[in-house]
Design a protein around this motif. Structure first.
Motif, PDB file in Angstrom:
ATOM      1  N   THR A 188       0.842  -1.187   0.000  1.00 35.17           N
ATOM      2  CA  THR A 188       0.000   0.000   0.000  1.00 35.17           C
ATOM      3  C   THR A 188       0.881   1.242   0.000  1.00 35.17           C
ATOM      4  OG1 THR A 188      -0.176  -0.039   2.423  1.00 35.17           O
ATOM      5  CG2 THR A 188      -1.929  -1.117   1.164  1.00 35.17           C
ATOM      6  N   THR A 189       0.337   2.323  -0.533  1.00 36.12           N
ATOM      7  CA  THR A 189       1.140   3.502  -0.836  1.00 36.12           C
ATOM      8  C   THR A 189       0.466   4.773  -0.337  1.00 36.12           C
ATOM      9  OG1 THR A 189       1.943   2.380  -2.824  1.00 36.12           O
ATOM     10  CG2 THR A 189       2.252   4.754  -2.730  1.00 36.12           C
ATOM     11  N   ASP A 190       1.281   5.644   0.250  1.00 41.14           N
ATOM     12  CA  ASP A 190       0.848   6.991   0.618  1.00 41.14           C
ATOM     13  C   ASP A 190       1.432   7.934  -0.422  1.00 41.14           C
ATOM     14  OD1 ASP A 190       0.402   9.506   1.716  1.00 41.14           O
ATOM     15  OD2 ASP A 190       0.804   8.868   3.762  1.00 41.14           O
ATOM     16  N   PHE A 191       0.568   8.622  -1.167  1.00 37.90           N
ATOM     17  CA  PHE A 191       1.017   9.422  -2.298  1.00 37.90           C
ATOM     18  C   PHE A 191       1.297  10.879  -1.956  1.00 37.90           C
ATOM     19  CE2 PHE A 191      -0.972   5.859  -4.523  1.00 37.90           C
ATOM     20  CZ  PHE A 191      -0.001   5.586  -5.467  1.00 37.90           C
ATOM     21  N   ASN A 192       1.212  11.237  -0.694  1.00 38.40           N
ATOM     22  CA  ASN A 192       1.488  12.629  -0.335  1.00 38.40           C
ATOM     23  C   ASN A 192       2.077  12.696   1.067  1.00 38.40           C
ATOM     24  OD1 ASN A 192       1.648  15.364  -0.070  1.00 38.40           O
ATOM     25  ND2 ASN A 192      -0.549  15.738  -0.155  1.00 38.40           N
ATOM     26  N   CYS A 193       3.400  12.683   1.141  1.00 36.80           N
ATOM     27  CA  CYS A 193       4.072  12.707   2.440  1.00 36.80           C
ATOM     28  C   CYS A 193       4.236  14.113   2.989  1.00 36.80           C
ATOM     29  CB  CYS A 193       5.440  12.047   2.320  1.00 36.80           C
ATOM     30  SG  CYS A 193       5.345  10.290   1.928  1.00 36.80           S
ATOM     31  N   GLN A 194       3.777  15.115   2.287  1.00 37.69           N
ATOM     32  CA  GLN A 194       3.863  16.521   2.677  1.00 37.69           C
ATOM     33  C   GLN A 194       5.318  17.007   2.644  1.00 37.69           C
ATOM     34  OE1 GLN A 194       1.628  17.612   6.144  1.00 37.69           O
ATOM     35  NE2 GLN A 194      -0.019  16.178   5.702  1.00 37.69           N
ATOM     36  N   PRO A 195       5.512  18.319   2.516  1.00 37.11           N
ATOM     37  CA  PRO A 195       6.874  18.845   2.415  1.00 37.11           C
ATOM     38  C   PRO A 195       7.752  18.411   3.576  1.00 37.11           C
ATOM     39  CG  PRO A 195       5.290  20.531   1.841  1.00 37.11           C
ATOM     40  CD  PRO A 195       4.499  19.355   2.339  1.00 37.11           C
ATOM     41  N   PRO A 196       8.990  18.037   3.299  1.00 33.17           N
ATOM     42  CA  PRO A 196       9.854  17.458   4.334  1.00 33.17           C
ATOM     43  C   PRO A 196      10.645  18.508   5.096  1.00 33.17           C
ATOM     44  CG  PRO A 196      10.976  17.405   2.242  1.00 33.17           C
ATOM     45  CD  PRO A 196       9.624  18.041   1.985  1.00 33.17           C
ATOM     46  N   GLY A 197      11.234  18.079   6.193  1.00 28.04           N
ATOM     47  CA  GLY A 197      12.214  18.876   6.921  1.00 28.04           C
ATOM     48  C   GLY A 197      13.410  17.997   7.207  1.00 28.04           C
ATOM     49  N   ARG A 198      14.469  18.601   7.723  1.00 26.31           N
ATOM     50  CA  ARG A 198      15.607  17.811   8.189  1.00 26.31           C
ATOM     51  C   ARG A 198      15.630  17.915   9.700  1.00 26.31           C
ATOM     52  NH1 ARG A 198      18.288  20.426   3.691  1.00 26.31           N
ATOM     53  NH2 ARG A 198      18.626  18.940   2.014  1.00 26.31           N
ATOM     54  N   PHE A 199      16.265  16.940  10.356  1.00 25.90           N
ATOM     55  CA  PHE A 199      16.392  17.069  11.795  1.00 25.90           C
ATOM     56  C   PHE A 199      17.841  16.906  12.203  1.00 25.90           C
ATOM     57  CE2 PHE A 199      14.862  12.680  11.035  1.00 25.90           C
ATOM     58  CZ  PHE A 199      15.862  11.928  11.623  1.00 25.90           C
ATOM     59  N   LYS A 200      18.165  17.469  13.355  1.00 26.90           N
ATOM     60  CA  LYS A 200      19.541  17.450  13.844  1.00 26.90           C
ATOM     61  C   LYS A 200      19.538  17.104  15.324  1.00 26.90           C
ATOM     62  CE  LYS A 200      19.531  22.372  14.945  1.00 26.90           C
ATOM     63  NZ  LYS A 200      20.116  23.689  14.659  1.00 26.90           N
ATOM     64  N   ARG A 201      20.690  16.757  15.835  1.00 27.55           N
ATOM     65  CA  ARG A 201      20.824  16.470  17.263  1.00 27.55           C
ATOM     66  C   ARG A 201      20.775  17.771  18.044  1.00 27.55           C
ATOM     67  NH1 ARG A 201      24.459  12.793  15.086  1.00 27.55           N
ATOM     68  NH2 ARG A 201      26.260  14.121  15.441  1.00 27.55           N
ATOM     69  N   SER A 202      20.038  17.767  19.132  1.00 33.14           N
ATOM     70  CA  SER A 202      19.922  18.954  19.956  1.00 33.14           C
ATOM     71  C   SER A 202      21.280  19.351  20.513  1.00 33.14           C
ATOM     72  CB  SER A 202      18.952  18.684  21.108  1.00 33.14           C
ATOM     73  OG  SER A 202      18.837  19.825  21.923  1.00 33.14           O
ATOM     74  N   GLY A 203      21.545  20.684  20.551  1.00 29.95           N
ATOM     75  CA  GLY A 203      22.786  21.172  21.124  1.00 29.95           C
ATOM     76  C   GLY A 203      23.923  21.289  20.143  1.00 29.95           C
ATOM     77  N   THR A 204      23.656  21.028  18.863  1.00 26.94           N
ATOM     78  CA  THR A 204      24.703  21.143  17.862  1.00 26.94           C
ATOM     79  C   THR A 204      24.096  21.615  16.558  1.00 26.94           C
ATOM     80  OG1 THR A 204      26.363  19.982  16.565  1.00 26.94           O
ATOM     81  CG2 THR A 204      24.464  18.712  17.220  1.00 26.94           C
ATOM     82  N   GLU A 205      24.876  22.322  15.773  1.00 29.07           N
ATOM     83  CA  GLU A 205      24.396  22.788  14.472  1.00 29.07           C
ATOM     84  C   GLU A 205      24.661  21.769  13.378  1.00 29.07           C
ATOM     85  OE1 GLU A 205      22.575  25.471  13.914  1.00 29.07           O
ATOM     86  OE2 GLU A 205      22.581  25.628  16.084  1.00 29.07           O
ATOM     87  N   LYS A 206      25.337  20.682  13.725  1.00 28.11           N
ATOM     88  CA  LYS A 206      25.666  19.669  12.725  1.00 28.11           C
ATOM     89  C   LYS A 206      24.432  18.840  12.381  1.00 28.11           C
ATOM     90  CE  LYS A 206      28.621  15.644  11.932  1.00 28.11           C
ATOM     91  NZ  LYS A 206      29.619  14.743  12.529  1.00 28.11           N
TER      92      LYS A 206
END
Length: 356
Positions: A188-206
């Motif tokens: 089964t397929t979801d055809f709209n995952c909505q615009p994505p974001g990226r995530f990072k570890r808290s406390g660092t800009e990396k």
């Protein structure tokens, strides 16, 4: 079981605080109203049609399953936690794993045993639900048989800012497809995952290699590809590995996918490049099924299912005759001014982009 933490922050909006992580293959959470709605919107596709034929079910020791995707004629990309047996505390042997493609309602025609696999030495199976582990939660399986000639396979693509801009403008779309717990014997397929974001570890800009999106996934979807339809091409931009929940405005569930950029032959991560250097793994080359394959290069039944959703057809899409589907396709193209669409994949992509 859930691990509560404040490790992750979504970068796309800068305001979402992610507080609960759970590995898709091992943990589950109660379904919210939005999850239940998303579950109803997942559409049954024909696993013997390209590009869904490139996605298969990975059976592990006869006790569990995940999802994986063909990325060459002999290689399947999936999540590392899918090949670890938490009950016995050991990595499964290749002979305990089987990959089946074209799997639909307990019927399948394409399968292979696993010859060997590669994974990151940095992945820690006893600390799965963590941002650091998400970066390394991948496995590349080498199949005994070159079934990719029958299924076809998908290229990998980087989810960069230009692509995200097109997603936000509804010129491209993220898609997820797999063998979730709610429908383990059908893709089964979801055809709209909505615009994505990226995530990072808290406390660092990396930044780590995470993509946060909102497809509806369950246990069994682990290792499934995060697909991209962009500029008339289907490709893989990530591997779905972990669940994320926010505390803002109620509980909103995200999924964390490992960015396919990690596997880039030049710009990828060192541990990945070392592991796959000599495997003939083709980063930017996809392939259609061979003409002699039983897999259809035309996703007719998926198009029918989407045209049912848009009101151009009625009934069970899997049972609608080809002649009726073709008539509905022509009516859609004429009414939408899309008569320039020449291939079924182009038509499929256009319909997906038009979904609300």
């Amino acid at each position: 079981m859930q691990m509560k933490t404040r490790l992750l922050k979504a970068l796309s909006s800068g305001i979402l605080l992610l507080t609960v992580l759970y590995v898709l293959g091992l943990y589950s959470t109660p379904a919210s109203a939005s999850q239940k709605l998303a579950a109803r919107e997942r559409i049954l596709v024909n696993a013997m049609e390209y590009p869904w034929s490139t996605i298969g079910r990975l059976n592990a020791a006869g006790r569990a399953h995940c999802t994986g995707a063909m990325v060459s004629e002999r290689h399947v990309l999936t999540a590392a936690h899918c090949i670890y047996d938490a009950k016995t505390g050991r990595w499964l042997a290749p002979q305990e794993l089987h990959f089946i493609a074209g799997y639909q309602f307990e019927e399948y025609k394409i399968k292979s045993k696993i010859k060997s696999y590669k994974k990151s030495a940095n992945y820690k199976p006893k600390n799965e639900a963590s941002a650091r582990n998400t970066e390394t939660d991948w496995a590349l399986l080498e199949l005994t048989d070159p079934i990719g000639t029958q299924t076809g396979w998908l290229r990998l693509t980087t989810l960069n800012n230009e692509v995200i801009t097109r997603i936000n403008a509804k010129q491209a779309v993220l898609i997820s497809s797999g063998y979730r717990a709610g429908a383990p014997h059908a893709q089964t397929t979801d055809f709209n995952c909505q615009p994505p974001g990226r995530f990072k570890r808290s406390g660092t800009e990396k930044e780590n290699d995470g993509i946060a999106h909102r497809c509806f996934l369950q246990k069994g979807d682990s290792g499934s590809p995060l697909l991209l339809y962009d500029q008339q091409v289907f490709s893989i931009v990530g591997i779905n590995v972990i669940g994320l929940e926010t505390e803002r405005r109620g509980v909103n569930t995200y999924v964390g996918a490992l960015n396919a950029q990690r596997f880039h032959p030049e710009n990828g991560k060192p541990d990945t490049k070392r592991s796959i250097r000599n495997l003939g793994f083709l980063w930017d080359k996809g392939a259609m099924p061979a003409q002699t394959s039983e897999v259809s290069a035309s996703p007719e039944k998926t198009i029918a299912a989407l045209l049912v959703r848009k009101g151009y057809l009625s009934g069970n899409a899997m049972k609608i005759p080809s002649q009726a589907i073709i008539a509905a396709e022509n009516r859609y193209k004429k009414e939408q001014g899309k008569t320039h669409l020449k291939t079924s994949l182009q038509l499929l992509g256009d319909i997906i982009l038009s979904l609300e």
